[in-house]
Design an enzyme around this catalytic site. Structure first.
Site, PDB file in Angstrom:
ATOM      1  N   THR A  19      42.304  24.793  29.572  1.00 17.04           N
ATOM      2  CA  THR A  19      41.739  24.151  30.768  1.00 17.04           C
ATOM      3  C   THR A  19      41.066  25.181  31.683  1.00 17.04           C
ATOM      4  O   THR A  19      40.532  24.830  32.721  1.00 17.04           O
ATOM      5  CB  THR A  19      42.854  23.456  31.585  1.00 17.04           C
ATOM      6  OG1 THR A  19      43.855  24.452  31.890  1.00 17.04           O
ATOM      7  CG2 THR A  19      43.496  22.335  30.810  1.00 17.04           C
ATOM      8  N   ALA A  23      37.501  28.959  28.745  1.00 17.33           N
ATOM      9  CA  ALA A  23      37.482  27.888  27.748  1.00 17.33           C
ATOM     10  C   ALA A  23      36.357  26.899  28.080  1.00 17.33           C
ATOM     11  O   ALA A  23      35.584  26.503  27.193  1.00 17.33           O
ATOM     12  CB  ALA A  23      38.823  27.170  27.723  1.00 17.33           C
ATOM     13  N   LYS A 182      26.528  39.738  20.150  1.00 17.18           N
ATOM     14  CA  LYS A 182      25.143  39.443  20.521  1.00 17.18           C
ATOM     15  C   LYS A 182      24.214  39.713  19.339  1.00 17.18           C
ATOM     16  O   LYS A 182      24.378  40.695  18.618  1.00 17.18           O
ATOM     17  CB  LYS A 182      24.711  40.281  21.724  1.00 17.18           C
ATOM     18  CG  LYS A 182      25.352  39.783  23.000  1.00 17.18           C
ATOM     19  CD  LYS A 182      24.837  40.546  24.192  1.00 17.18           C
ATOM     20  CE  LYS A 182      25.440  39.994  25.463  1.00 17.18           C
ATOM     21  NZ  LYS A 182      25.007  38.620  25.756  1.00 17.18           N
ATOM     22  N   ASP A 235      36.669  47.572  33.776  1.00 12.99           N
ATOM     23  CA  ASP A 235      36.152  46.240  33.456  1.00 12.99           C
ATOM     24  C   ASP A 235      34.973  46.303  32.479  1.00 12.99           C
ATOM     25  O   ASP A 235      34.794  45.393  31.673  1.00 12.99           O
ATOM     26  CB  ASP A 235      35.721  45.543  34.762  1.00 12.99           C
ATOM     27  CG  ASP A 235      35.327  44.096  34.541  1.00 12.99           C
ATOM     28  OD1 ASP A 235      36.115  43.376  33.892  1.00 12.99           O
ATOM     29  OD2 ASP A 235      34.242  43.677  34.999  1.00 12.99           O
ATOM     30  N   HIS A 240      32.844  47.330  26.972  1.00 14.60           N
ATOM     31  CA  HIS A 240      31.489  46.958  26.553  1.00 14.60           C
ATOM     32  C   HIS A 240      30.571  48.169  26.358  1.00 14.60           C
ATOM     33  O   HIS A 240      29.898  48.302  25.345  1.00 14.60           O
ATOM     34  CB  HIS A 240      30.838  46.026  27.584  1.00 14.60           C
ATOM     35  CG  HIS A 240      31.641  44.797  27.878  1.00 14.60           C
ATOM     36  ND1 HIS A 240      32.215  44.039  26.893  1.00 14.60           N
ATOM     37  CD2 HIS A 240      31.961  44.194  29.042  1.00 14.60           C
ATOM     38  CE1 HIS A 240      32.851  43.017  27.444  1.00 14.60           C
ATOM     39  NE2 HIS A 240      32.715  43.094  28.746  1.00 14.60           N
TER      40      HIS A 240
HETATM   41  P1  NAP Z   1      41.753  30.865  34.276  1.00 12.75           P
HETATM   42  O1  NAP Z   1      40.558  30.069  34.646  1.00 12.75           O
HETATM   43  O2  NAP Z   1      42.695  31.294  35.322  1.00 12.75           O
HETATM   44  O3  NAP Z   1      42.565  29.999  33.192  1.00 12.75           O
HETATM   45  C1  NAP Z   1      43.832  30.368  32.732  1.00 12.75           C
HETATM   46  C2  NAP Z   1      44.319  29.318  31.749  1.00 12.75           C
HETATM   47  O4  NAP Z   1      45.584  29.700  31.246  1.00 12.75           O
HETATM   48  C3  NAP Z   1      44.482  27.941  32.343  1.00 12.75           C
HETATM   49  O5  NAP Z   1      44.099  26.986  31.374  1.00 12.75           O
HETATM   50  C4  NAP Z   1      45.984  27.862  32.609  1.00 12.75           C
HETATM   51  O6  NAP Z   1      46.356  26.511  32.632  1.00 12.75           O
HETATM   52  C5  NAP Z   1      46.502  28.617  31.398  1.00 12.75           C
HETATM   53  N1  NAP Z   1      47.837  29.212  31.541  1.00 12.75           N
HETATM   54  C6  NAP Z   1      48.265  30.050  32.513  1.00 12.75           C
HETATM   55  N2  NAP Z   1      49.555  30.388  32.312  1.00 12.75           N
HETATM   56  C7  NAP Z   1      49.950  29.738  31.176  1.00 12.75           C
HETATM   57  C8  NAP Z   1      51.155  29.667  30.454  1.00 12.75           C
HETATM   58  N3  NAP Z   1      52.267  30.305  30.855  1.00 12.75           N
HETATM   59  N4  NAP Z   1      51.189  28.920  29.338  1.00 12.75           N
HETATM   60  C9  NAP Z   1      50.101  28.242  28.916  1.00 12.75           C
HETATM   61  N5  NAP Z   1      48.925  28.274  29.558  1.00 12.75           N
HETATM   62  C10 NAP Z   1      48.852  29.003  30.685  1.00 12.75           C
HETATM   63  O7  NAP Z   1      41.361  32.187  33.464  1.00 12.75           O
HETATM   64  P2  NAP Z   1      40.017  32.455  32.632  1.00 12.75           P
HETATM   65  O8  NAP Z   1      38.956  32.929  33.552  1.00 12.75           O
HETATM   66  O9  NAP Z   1      39.728  31.279  31.773  1.00 12.75           O
HETATM   67  O10 NAP Z   1      40.449  33.728  31.758  1.00 12.75           O
HETATM   68  C11 NAP Z   1      41.292  33.618  30.640  1.00 12.75           C
HETATM   69  C12 NAP Z   1      41.376  34.997  29.958  1.00 12.75           C
HETATM   70  O11 NAP Z   1      40.089  35.359  29.502  1.00 12.75           O
HETATM   71  C13 NAP Z   1      41.832  36.121  30.899  1.00 12.75           C
HETATM   72  O12 NAP Z   1      42.579  37.049  30.165  1.00 12.75           O
HETATM   73  C14 NAP Z   1      40.522  36.765  31.323  1.00 12.75           C
HETATM   74  O13 NAP Z   1      40.683  38.123  31.659  1.00 12.75           O
HETATM   75  C15 NAP Z   1      39.710  36.620  30.044  1.00 12.75           C
HETATM   76  N6  NAP Z   1      38.264  36.601  30.292  1.00 12.75           N
HETATM   77  C16 NAP Z   1      37.695  35.647  31.079  1.00 12.75           C
HETATM   78  C17 NAP Z   1      36.317  35.636  31.270  1.00 12.75           C
HETATM   79  C18 NAP Z   1      35.657  34.570  32.102  1.00 12.75           C
HETATM   80  O14 NAP Z   1      34.423  34.588  32.174  1.00 12.75           O
HETATM   81  N7  NAP Z   1      36.380  33.671  32.705  1.00 12.75           N
HETATM   82  C19 NAP Z   1      35.522  36.624  30.652  1.00 12.75           C
HETATM   83  C20 NAP Z   1      36.133  37.583  29.841  1.00 12.75           C
HETATM   84  C21 NAP Z   1      37.502  37.557  29.666  1.00 12.75           C
HETATM   85  P3  NAP Z   1      47.715  26.004  33.333  1.00 12.75           P
HETATM   86  O15 NAP Z   1      47.747  26.570  34.710  1.00 12.75           O
HETATM   87  O16 NAP Z   1      47.630  24.512  33.277  1.00 12.75           O
HETATM   88  O17 NAP Z   1      48.828  26.501  32.486  1.00 12.75           O
END
Ligand code: NAP
Length: 484
Positions: A19, A23, A182, A235, A240
């Site tokens: 969510t 994702a 890429k 970061d 990268h």
């Molecule tokens: P986010 O928006 O905060 O989403 C976190 C997700 O994890 C939510 O679906 C949350 O849902 C779930 N979650 C949290 N604790 C959980 C648990 N104990 N069990 C199961 N699910 C859990 O974070 P995000 O931006 O998508 O980033 C996710 C990862 O990707 C991170 O490690 C981030 O560093 C990496 N990342 C993100 C991006 C980006 O563009 N966003 C880019 C590169 C890397 P619930 O609260 O419902 O559990």
């Protein structure tokens, strides 16, 4: 031109954090695009997993909304979205607790490829790995995809590698760096190793220097908590930029196969010299042009975290001794621009005299916003009036030559997720690569901390701190402009 897409077997993909932002913005749209290309076979399941209490119906609605928001141009056909959502399921699981695991196990097919995408915060990775094993969800066809950040420093990266190694074989772990997915990054390897033209010149004898820039216009608002603890070095540079440096500098691998490629990349990281303090510039953006200052964005008036880094480094081996690599990355810069430029040396003697000016060949590999490769060559300026030289680009942006195939080419997440399903680790980082990258980055960061280093201010939407330009000018070189 007929597209040659390699078919995939039926698979189950569980997106932990299904969510979340990543994702919704990247993973689900990438899967939808692969579905449209026929690469999500019947019987495959895409299972969102998070703590939130949602039904599969509600999750499907969330998925359809995300597709409209992020790939609305191709997700406008409701029937296609509905057919995609037939594959989509949701299970409420707490990766750190005991709830939901049996429901998840019940959703999974016993004999297909099973991939778990760790799209949760890095604090959850270890619990998730343990939970998967404890609940009997790991088999020989299981793979895990681990997002960045992979550790905060060498020690934490080693600890995470050790933890993952207790539950998975290294061949099951896919540490993702979307830069490697890429199209142009792979084209860089095709250009280097598929042509006779470049490789003989690809060394210190013919190359003056190499620049790698990853510039962004966005600031850190909304991600301030994470970024304050990270900064540009952790970061962007440690992952990268290092990965791009490796692909540019590595020796030709014997085959285009995972360990052959990763062995060569590792040798590059291990050959990197320690960076001298006067060869690195840190910056932090200040308010300008309607944008808030970094310190306001992170709500910390004393922040010493860098939003910009420029550095000079040296790959200490026979091929590169004497050819510096300049790396630069930052937020709130003038333009969004990711590129690598290979600047060749001057000809040994100009037969055209000084009035012809200085002309150098440059190979520019553009990763963002438009992917493409350009080679600048020097020719005579047309017309009478003597021999005046001018540099013109030989454009290899492929769009004209390959037309629709380029338009429809997949993005990095699409390619990398399908590589996971097919079991191809070539474009993913191995444990020793990640650790070597931290081993090089850590002393730089520790040096800043020990000295209480304060980043140099730079105006938002400008070119970065003046010191970064000075560092280049002292060496008779200059950065490529960000607003070409
Ligand atoms: P986010 O928006 O905060 O989403 C976190 C997700 O994890 C939510 O679906 C949350 O849902 C779930 N979650 C949290 N604790 C959980 C648990 N104990 N069990 C199961 N699910 C859990 O974070 P995000 O931006 O998508 O980033 C996710 C990862 O990707 C991170 O490690 C981030 O560093 C990496 N990342 C993100 C991006 C980006 O563009 N966003 C880019 C590169 C890397 P619930 O609260 O419902 O559990």
């Amino acid at each position: 031109m007929v597209s040659r897409i390699i078919p995939v077997e039926t698979f189950d993909l569980v997106i932990f954090g299904g969510t979340g932002d990543l994702a919704r913005r990247k993973i689900l749209p990438a899967l939808f695009k692969r579905f449209c290309s026929g690469q999500v076979p019947d019987g495959s399941k895409l299972i969102g997993a998070a703590r939130s209490d949602l039904t599969t119906q509600a999750y499907r609605a969330l998925v359809a909304e995300a597709l409209l928001e992020f790939v609305g141009d191709i997700a406008s056909d409701a029937e296609t979205v509905r057919a995609f959502c037939e594959h989509v399921h949701y299970v409420s699981v707490d990766a750190r607790g005991e709830t939901g695991w049996s429901a998840l196990a019940a959703e999974l097919s016993p004999e297909t490829v099973r991939a778990f995408y760790f799209s949760v915060g890095p604090g959850v990775y270890s619990d998730l790995a343990r939970g998967l094993e404890r609940h009997g969800l790991v088999g020989p066809e299981t793979r895990i995809v681990v997002e960045k950040p992979f550790g905060h420093d060498l020690e934490t990266a080693q600890a995470l590698n050790r933890e993952l190694a207790q539950h998975f074989d290294e061949s099951q772990i896919y540490r993702i760096d979307h830069y490697l997915g890429k199209e142009t990054v792979q084209n860089l390897m095709a250009v280097r190793f598929g042509n006779m033209l470049f490789e003989p010149l690809w060394n210190a004898q013919y190359i003056d220097h190499i620049q790698i820039t990853v510039a962004e216009t966005v600031g850190v608002a909304g991600r301030g908590d994470y970024y304050e603890k990270s900064g540009a070095m952790r970061d962007m540079v440690q992952n990268h930029l290092m990965q791009l440096l490796c692909l540019i500098a590595m020796e030709p691998p014997a085959q285009f196969e995972p360990d052959a490629v990763r062995d060569e990349k590792l040798k590059v990281i291990r050959a990197l010299d320690a960076v001298q303090p006067h060869h690195i510039v840190r910056g932090q953006y200040t308010a300008a042009d309607g944008a808030a200052a970094y310190r306001e964005d992170v709500d910390n008036p004393r922040s010493k975290t860098e939003s910009f880094v420029a550095l000079k480094c040296q790959v200490n081996n026979w091929r590169w001794a004497g050819t510096p690599f300049y790396l630069r990355t930052g937020k709130r810069l003038r333009a969004r621009d990711s590129e690598i430029t290979v600047v060749f040396k001057d000809t040994p003697h100009s037969i055209f005299g000084p009035e012809a000016g200085r002309h150098r060949n440059e190979l520019n590999i553009q990763l963002q916003p438009n992917e493409g490769i350009t080679l600048n060559v020097t020719i005579k300026e047309p017309g009478p009036g003597g021999m005046r030289l001018v540099d013109v680009p030989l454009d290899m942006s492929f769009a004209e030559a390959l037309g629709p195939k380029v338009q429809g080419s997949s993005d990095a997440y699409e390619r990398l997720i399908m590589d996971v399903i097919r079991g191809n680790q070539t474009l993913f980082m191995r444990d020793d690569e990640v650790e070597a990258a931290w081993a090089w980055t850590d002393p730089i960061i520790h040096g800043w901390e020990a000295r209480g280093d304060v980043p140099k201010p730079y105006d938002a939407f400008a070119h970065g701190p003046d010191d970064a330009d000075l560092m280049m000018r002292r060496e008779g070189r200059e950065w490529r402009g960000l607003d070409k």
